[in-house]
Design a protein around this motif. Structure first.
Motif, PDB file in Angstrom:
ATOM      1  N   ALA A 415      -8.892  -5.023  -0.087  1.00  0.00           N
ATOM      2  CA  ALA A 415      -8.297  -3.823   0.509  1.00  0.00           C
ATOM      3  C   ALA A 415      -8.615  -3.678   1.992  1.00  0.00           C
ATOM      4  N   VAL A 416      -9.789  -4.190   2.421  1.00  0.00           N
ATOM      5  CA  VAL A 416     -10.202  -3.974   3.830  1.00  0.00           C
ATOM      6  C   VAL A 416      -9.199  -4.582   4.801  1.00  0.00           C
ATOM      7  N   PRO A 417      -8.816  -5.902   4.711  1.00  0.00           N
ATOM      8  CA  PRO A 417      -7.838  -6.424   5.689  1.00  0.00           C
ATOM      9  C   PRO A 417      -6.468  -5.762   5.577  1.00  0.00           C
ATOM     10  N   VAL A 418      -6.087  -5.367   4.360  1.00  0.00           N
ATOM     11  CA  VAL A 418      -4.782  -4.699   4.188  1.00  0.00           C
ATOM     12  C   VAL A 418      -4.768  -3.357   4.933  1.00  0.00           C
ATOM     13  N   GLY A 421      -4.781  -3.930   8.775  1.00  0.00           N
ATOM     14  CA  GLY A 421      -3.448  -4.359   9.244  1.00  0.00           C
ATOM     15  C   GLY A 421      -2.453  -3.219   9.241  1.00  0.00           C
ATOM     16  N   SER A 422      -2.493  -2.391   8.180  1.00  0.00           N
ATOM     17  CA  SER A 422      -1.550  -1.259   8.111  1.00  0.00           C
ATOM     18  C   SER A 422      -1.797  -0.263   9.248  1.00  0.00           C
ATOM     19  N   VAL A 423      -3.073   0.040   9.513  1.00  0.00           N
ATOM     20  CA  VAL A 423      -3.393   0.979  10.604  1.00  0.00           C
ATOM     21  C   VAL A 423      -2.959   0.413  11.947  1.00  0.00           C
ATOM     22  N   TRP A 424      -3.175  -0.889  12.153  1.00  0.00           N
ATOM     23  CA  TRP A 424      -2.801  -1.497  13.437  1.00  0.00           C
ATOM     24  C   TRP A 424      -1.289  -1.462  13.652  1.00  0.00           C
TER      25      TRP A 424
END
Length: 457
Positions: A415-418, A421-424
């Protein structure tokens, strides 16, 4: 059956409402019929509308003194015979003219022993409302003497002053004057009639009256022109210095210069307001004087200056002085406007240069702010992601405690990279949206500036 023809009804012509007044205007100031001998006193009195009304009431007093019914309505020209005294009152644009003709003359009296005003009640003439500009006596005499015999006697009547004389109307009369004030405060004219009829004599006297009246009315503007001259010279030098400084690109205080130009413009407009009507009237009166002089048809008498020669030599320079001052005022006003436009242009260019510097400074600040924004944007992504991962962990704990079996550590790691990436991606999308709005605003500002530049050109 009646076969008689019916009468034809003709339509009446429609007349202009001013038609009768236009016809009467040509006869509003008729020439007088003056026999010789006669004594005439003429006054031209400056007056405003209120004083003109007061003069009419004052005239009624004179009629009552002679036990004659006074006129009920004031008119452009009033003329009445009161026994041996004829009274004529003419209303002009800015003055009223009074002519008093006395036909009751003692035998053997000198031309100016008895005047046209001699029959007036004591104090009436002195109390006329307004300011007297023209005041003179005109004496009409019969004479068949030669000029050589006549001239020494004429000098005595004019208190030994230098004579101005002529032989108008092909020698049918002699006209003598000095065009100066005498001991009684009045001017003097003397007409010796040789072969003129009463009607011709009346026309000659009327021309002389108008020449003397309009001559003085012409000269009223001369003191005003002389008063304006020195002030215009001083302002002319100041304006020339300012123009030289601007031409030499000398650094000046724009605000101070504009204040000085505004002050000069105010003074010039003040002088124009005071002189425009007076100078225009001077031009009109001078034209009337020249016209009446032509109508005299003068010839020289024994080497004396004619009235035409004297007035042309003295009056024309005065009129040209007034004309020159009027033209100078007009030229000064235009020059001040041009210099003011130059100063305003110079101030606008200075302001534009300051605006360009300010825009360049703002552009540098914007770039710095953009760099700081990118830095803060990265930190913001990390912070938001940190809190978002915390929320995801809470949700996973809740799901696991409710009986759902899964590997919490593995799921949280995925979940952390997802989340990051979504916030960015969301942050970049918002950033591009605001950049697009800023570009549209900048393009609109540039378009408005181009339109303003075209309008100025």
């Amino acid at each position: 059956m009646n076969d008689e023809p019916k009468p034809v009804v003709q339509n009446e012509m429609r007349f202009h409402p001013l038609r009768e007044a236009l016809y009467e205007e040509m006869h509003s100031r008729p020439f007088q019929v003056i026999p010789s001998p006669a004594r005439i006193t003429h006054l031209a009195v400056f007056c405003d509308e209120e004083q003109s009304k007061a003069q009419f009431e004052h005239l009624k007093i004179l009629f009552n003194k002679f036990f004659v019914m006074p006129p009920e309505q004031d008119d452009v020209c009033l003329q009445y015979d009161l026994g041996g005294l004829r009274i004529r009152r003419e209303k002009h644009l800015e003055f009223t003219a009074y002519t008093f003709i006395n036909f009751d003359i003692p035998e053997g009296s000198d031309p100016f022993d008895t005047t046209g005003a001699a029959a007036l009640p004591a104090g009436w003439l002195e109390s006329i409302p307004g300011e007297v500009v023209t005041a003179f006596h005109l004496s009409v005499e019969e004479s068949s003497e030669d000029d050589e015999v006549m001239i020494p006697q004429v000098k005595q009547y004019f208190e030994g002053m230098r004579l101005v004389g002529s032989s108008p109307q092909q020698g049918d009369a002699r006209v003598w004057t000095t065009l100066r004030l005498h001991s009684d405060g009045f001017g003097r004219f003397l007409i010796y009639n040789k072969r003129m009829s009463d009607s011709q004599l009346g026309r000659l006297a009327q021309r002389i009256i108008e020449i003397e009246t309009y001559r003085l009315m012409t000269l009223i503007a001369l003191p005003l022109a002389r008063e304006c001259g020195p002030h215009l010279g001083s302002m002319d030098r100041q304006l020339a210095n300012l123009t030289q400084q601007l031409a030499d690109s000398i650094e000046v205080n724009e605000q101070e210069v504009l204040c000085r130009l505004t002050d000069m413009a105010a003074h010039v407009e003040d002088y124009r307001a005071k002189t425009t009507f007076r100078f225009t009237a001077t031009k009109a009166y001078h034209a009337l004087v020249l016209q009446r002089l032509v109508e005299l048809r003068e010839d020289e008498v024994s080497g004396h200056l004619t009235v035409t020669e004297f007035l042309t030599r003295r009056l024309t320079p005065a009129v040209r002085t007034c004309q020159a001052v009027g033209e100078r005022l007009e030229d000064m006003s235009k020059r001040i406007d041009r210099v003011s436009d130059m100063m305003r242009t110079r101030v606008e260019l200075s302001i534009q240069a300051q605006n360009q510097q300010l825009l360049a400074s703002m552009d540098r600040r914007s770039k710095i702010q953009l760099m700081m924004q990118h830095t803060v944007e990265g930190l913001s992504v990390a912070a938001i992601s940190y809190y978002a991962v915390g929320l995801v962990k809470i949700l996973m704990d809740a799901a696991y405690d409710s009986g759902l079996d899964f590997n919490k550590s593995m799921a949280l790691g995925i979940a952390v990279p997802v989340v990051i990436g979504s916030v960015w991606l969301a942050t970049r999308k918002i950033h591009k949206h605001f950049l697009a709005l800023a570009k549209e605003q900048r393009d609109a500002d540039l378009a408005d500036e181009k339109v303003r530049d075209k309008v100025k050109k």
